[in-house]
Design an enzyme around this catalytic site. Sequence first.
Site, mmCIF file in Angstrom:
data_model
loop_
_atom_site.group_PDB
_atom_site.id
_atom_site.type_symbol
_atom_site.label_atom_id
_atom_site.label_comp_id
_atom_site.label_asym_id
_atom_site.label_seq_id
_atom_site.Cartn_x
_atom_site.Cartn_y
_atom_site.Cartn_z
ATOM 1 N N ARG A 63 0.837 -1.193 0.000
ATOM 2 C CA ARG A 63 0.000 0.000 0.000
ATOM 3 C C ARG A 63 0.871 1.241 0.000
ATOM 4 O O ARG A 63 2.024 1.225 0.428
ATOM 5 C CB ARG A 63 -0.951 0.016 1.195
ATOM 6 C CG ARG A 63 -0.258 0.097 2.553
ATOM 7 C CD ARG A 63 -0.340 1.491 3.153
ATOM 8 N NE ARG A 63 0.378 1.566 4.415
ATOM 9 C CZ ARG A 63 1.608 2.035 4.525
ATOM 10 N NH1 ARG A 63 2.259 2.442 3.458
ATOM 11 N NH2 ARG A 63 2.210 2.108 5.709
ATOM 12 N N LYS A 73 -0.936 12.576 9.147
ATOM 13 C CA LYS A 73 0.187 12.161 9.976
ATOM 14 C C LYS A 73 1.205 13.281 10.126
ATOM 15 O O LYS A 73 1.776 13.472 11.208
ATOM 16 C CB LYS A 73 0.865 10.923 9.385
ATOM 17 C CG LYS A 73 1.997 10.397 10.265
ATOM 18 C CD LYS A 73 2.535 9.072 9.799
ATOM 19 C CE LYS A 73 3.620 8.569 10.738
ATOM 20 N NZ LYS A 73 4.157 7.251 10.335
ATOM 21 N N ARG A 97 3.704 -5.749 3.249
ATOM 22 C CA ARG A 97 3.543 -6.726 4.323
ATOM 23 C C ARG A 97 3.740 -8.119 3.730
ATOM 24 O O ARG A 97 3.027 -8.513 2.797
ATOM 25 C CB ARG A 97 2.163 -6.598 4.964
ATOM 26 C CG ARG A 97 1.943 -7.542 6.146
ATOM 27 C CD ARG A 97 0.612 -7.235 6.816
ATOM 28 N NE ARG A 97 0.619 -5.882 7.352
ATOM 29 C CZ ARG A 97 -0.430 -5.060 7.323
ATOM 30 N NH1 ARG A 97 -1.556 -5.449 6.748
ATOM 31 N NH2 ARG A 97 -0.345 -3.848 7.831
ATOM 32 N N HIS A 140 9.596 -5.308 11.706
ATOM 33 C CA HIS A 140 9.515 -4.123 10.853
ATOM 34 C C HIS A 140 10.907 -3.745 10.359
ATOM 35 O O HIS A 140 11.842 -3.634 11.155
ATOM 36 C CB HIS A 140 8.920 -2.939 11.622
ATOM 37 C CG HIS A 140 7.465 -3.087 11.922
ATOM 38 N ND1 HIS A 140 6.661 -2.020 12.246
ATOM 39 C CD2 HIS A 140 6.664 -4.172 11.942
ATOM 40 C CE1 HIS A 140 5.421 -2.437 12.459
ATOM 41 N NE2 HIS A 140 5.407 -3.742 12.287
ATOM 42 N N GLU A 159 8.703 0.707 4.057
ATOM 43 C CA GLU A 159 8.562 -0.077 5.281
ATOM 44 C C GLU A 159 8.100 -1.476 4.913
ATOM 45 O O GLU A 159 7.102 -1.650 4.211
ATOM 46 C CB GLU A 159 7.547 0.557 6.234
ATOM 47 C CG GLU A 159 7.414 -0.238 7.539
ATOM 48 C CD GLU A 159 6.262 0.232 8.407
ATOM 49 O OE1 GLU A 159 6.506 0.541 9.582
ATOM 50 O OE2 GLU A 159 5.126 0.286 7.906
ATOM 51 N N ASN A 168 -0.810 -12.012 11.690
ATOM 52 C CA ASN A 168 -1.581 -11.116 10.840
ATOM 53 C C ASN A 168 -3.075 -11.210 11.155
ATOM 54 O O ASN A 168 -3.784 -10.195 11.155
ATOM 55 C CB ASN A 168 -1.344 -11.459 9.370
ATOM 56 C CG ASN A 168 -1.898 -10.425 8.428
ATOM 57 O OD1 ASN A 168 -1.525 -9.259 8.475
ATOM 58 N ND2 ASN A 168 -2.813 -10.832 7.557
#
Length: 220
Positions: A63, A73, A97, A140, A159, A168
Site C-alpha cells: 500500500r 500524519k 507486508r 519491521h 517499510e 496477521n
Amino acid sequence: MTNQNLPVQFPNDPTSLKALDNFRTLMLNYRSAVQVVETKIHYLDQEYQIQHGHTLVDSLQSRIKSPESILEKAQRKHLDFNFESLPQQMHDIAGIRIIVRFEDDILAMERRLEKQPDIKVLKRKDYVAKPKANGYRSLHLILAIPVYLAAGVQAVTVEVQIRTIAMNFWASLEHELSYKKNVQHQDELRRELIAKAELVHQLDQDMNGIKNQIRAQENQ
C-alpha cells in the site's frame, strides 16, 4: 440556473501546479520502489521453493498512503510538510507486508532481503522478540530502495513488515477494534485481545516446532 457542462477549472497559480507535479513525482517514486521490492520478494520466494521444496511467502500485501493520510500524519507528528524533507521524516509512506507461515520464515526472509546488494536496511524493529504492550508481534524493516530516474538514482524508503499468518490474523482484528468508533465494551475486548495474543504466540511456536520435526525427518 447552473450550467452542468462548464469545463473543470484548474488552478492557474504556477506555485500550486509545481507543488502538484512534485507530489505526483514523489508518489511515482514510491510506487516504483514498491514494485522493485515486490519483484525481489517474488524471485526470492521462487528461488527458496527450488532450493527447499516449499514456499517461504504465503501472501504479499502492499500500500501507499493516501494524500489525506500523509497530511494527517504530518500534522499529528508536527512534521515539516515539504517534498524534500518529508521522505526523510516519514518512512512508512510506502509499505509492504509479507505474510509467512512459520516464525522461522520471518528471519529467513529478512536474511534474504539483507543480502540484496542494492538494498540498505536503515532501521529494524523486532516486535516478535519484544512485542508491543498490546500484544502486537511483527518484524519491521525500513529499507532504502534504489529508484532509477532520468536525473539519476534516488534512494526511496519502504517499510516492510514480516509476520506469520497467525500474527496477521490477530493484528487485523486489533486494528479493526482500534479504528472503529462506538464499539461497546472496548476496554474489555482489548484486554481479551492481549490475552489472545499470548495464545497466538504459543500456537506459532507449537506449529513451528511440528514443522521442524516433519522437515528433519524428510532430510534423514
